[in-house]
Design an enzyme around this catalytic site. Structure first.
Site, short mmCIF file in Angstrom:
data_model
loop_
_atom_site.label_atom_id
_atom_site.label_comp_id
_atom_site.label_asym_id
_atom_site.label_seq_id
_atom_site.Cartn_x
_atom_site.Cartn_y
_atom_site.Cartn_z
N GLU A 51 0.83 -1.20 0.19
CA GLU A 51 0.02 -0.25 0.06
C GLU A 51 0.87 1.44 0.01
OE1 GLU A 51 -2.25 0.21 3.86
OE2 GLU A 51 -1.41 -1.69 3.97
N GLY A 52 -0.04 2.39 -0.52
CA GLY A 52 0.86 3.61 -0.58
C GLY A 52 -0.04 4.83 0.21
N GLY A 55 -3.85 4.65 -1.29
CA GLY A 55 -4.32 3.45 -1.89
C GLY A 55 -3.69 1.99 -1.37
N ASP A 167 9.86 10.83 -11.69
CA ASP A 167 10.05 9.89 -10.36
C ASP A 167 10.70 8.72 -10.83
OD1 ASP A 167 9.69 9.72 -7.69
OD2 ASP A 167 7.74 9.13 -7.76
#
Length: 380
Positions: A51-52, A55, A167
């Site tokens: 997870e982040g 979400g 990124d």
């Protein structure tokens, strides 16, 4: 969200799709670590991956494609920044088609704007990511070469679409058991526009510090595709040694790490820094000598170090391009310009997203995902 579609630790023991799997009862919602995943009946047998910030990711069995997939549940609608990143990623990935860029297989959401609380993005399941791989083993030169080639092959496509990823880091490089690599997480991506100082560009710029090009910290505008090449150089160095090359603890520490290896910038390199305050700061520092790459990486291939040197060049105008990097002797066993596709046309955002309120961003996400709704006309 880093490593969004990656399963941890090589995916050992993950059940593959088999005939005779019994789907869940229609209307029944599977729960993963307390999070309901409303993705049935097509997707069942959910297993937690990670997870982040906004979400969770699970793997699931896809009863249509008869294979396991990754499903990213995103709940972004409380925050403008999360909405922005979600919309940007969906917009880009729905238009990109490349073997080394993660695609979107399906998107699930509520049938009405009012009921939409979450968005489920279905992607290919990749067993691990480069961050996890480097934590568990030292890569051979052959693996480093092959992974680097795939990163650059994907980046050539991204840059040909006039997009900056912004990124790139090991956890955003997904890898499967056959060593196929896909670039993921386009939430910070931007159109390459060296003249435009994006509204909120720096304040919103939260890419991992260790992989940031020096010009991002020193200038206020005018970033080019070379910022991604710097990040790839940092990733190559990390593959060679299993540790980050510039692990700065904060903004100034990051610069000091870079200068500690590259040495003090030349007057010509200083002249390309627009920000006078930043230029004066660099000129005030004691002179530093460049450290030889062979001293830092004594066991590494000399061609790899030559390419590394051309990527980790302080002056973005002198940094190697993605096309030049692909043609470098280190990658000659894979280099094939006839099999390194580019985008059919430059990518454009219909509007700058930075200043839109979250309510408008939610509407745009709803519209962008409409093609996946039951009964929708076939998308491109």
């Amino acid at each position: 969200m880093a490593a969004a579609a990656a399963a941890p630790g090589g995916g050992g023991g993950e059940p593959r799709g088999t005939a005779g799997v019994v789907p869940v009862v229609p209307g029944e919602v599977e729960v993963v670590k307390g999070q309901p995943f409303d993705v049935g009946p097509r997707y069942t047998q959910l297993q937690y991956i990670g997870e982040g910030a906004y979400g969770m990711v699970s793997s699931a069995y896809d009863h249509v494609r008869k294979t396991r997939v990754a499903i990213k549940k995103i709940s972004p609608f409380e925050h403008q920044t999360y909405c922005q990143r979600t919309l940007r990623e969906i917009q880009i990935l729905l238009r990109f088609r490349h073997e080394n860029v993660i695609g979107i297989r399906d998107i699930l959401r509520a049938p009405t704007l009012e009921a939409m609380r979450d968005v489920y993005i279905v992607q290919d399941l990749m067993e691990t990511d480069l961050y996890k791989l480097l934590k568990s083993q030292q890569l051979s030169n052959d693996h480093i070469c092959y992974f680097l080639y795939q990163i650059l092959r994907g980046l050539k496509y991204i840059h040909s679409a006039n997009v900056l990823h912004r990124d790139l880091k090991p956890s955003n490089l997904l890898i499967n058991t056959t060593c196929d690599l896909k670039i993921c997480d386009f939430g910070l991506a931007r159109i390459a526009d060296p003249e435009h100082d994006h509204t909120g560009f720096l304040t919103e710029y939260v890419a991992t510090r260790w992989y940031r090009a020096p010009e991002i910290m020193l200038n206020s505008k005018g970033y080019t595709k070379s910022i991604d090449i710097w990040s790839v150089g940092c990733i190559l160095a990390e593959m060679l040694s299993n540790r980050p090359i510039f692990p700065g603890k904060h903004y100034l520490d990051q610069l000091n790490h870079i200068l500690g290896i590259l040495g003090s910038p030349s007057q010509e390199d200083l002249n390309c820094i627009i920000n006078m305050k930043a230029r004066n700061y660099l000129q005030s520092l004691p002179s530093k000598t460049k450290v030889a790459w062979a001293k830092l990486f004594p066991k590494s291939d000399s061609k790899a170090l030559d390419l590394l040197d051309r990527m980790l060049t302080f002056n973005p105008n002198k940094r190697i391009t993605v096309e030049e990097a692909l043609a470098h002797p280190y990658l000659e066993q894979y280099y094939d310009p006839t099999d390194e596709p580019v985008a059919e046309e430059p990518f454009t955002f219909d509007m700058e997203l930075d200043d839109l309120p979250k309510e408008r961003l939610k509407e745009l996400i709803f519209q962008e995902t409409a093609r996946f709704q039951p009964g929708a006309p076939e998308g491109p």
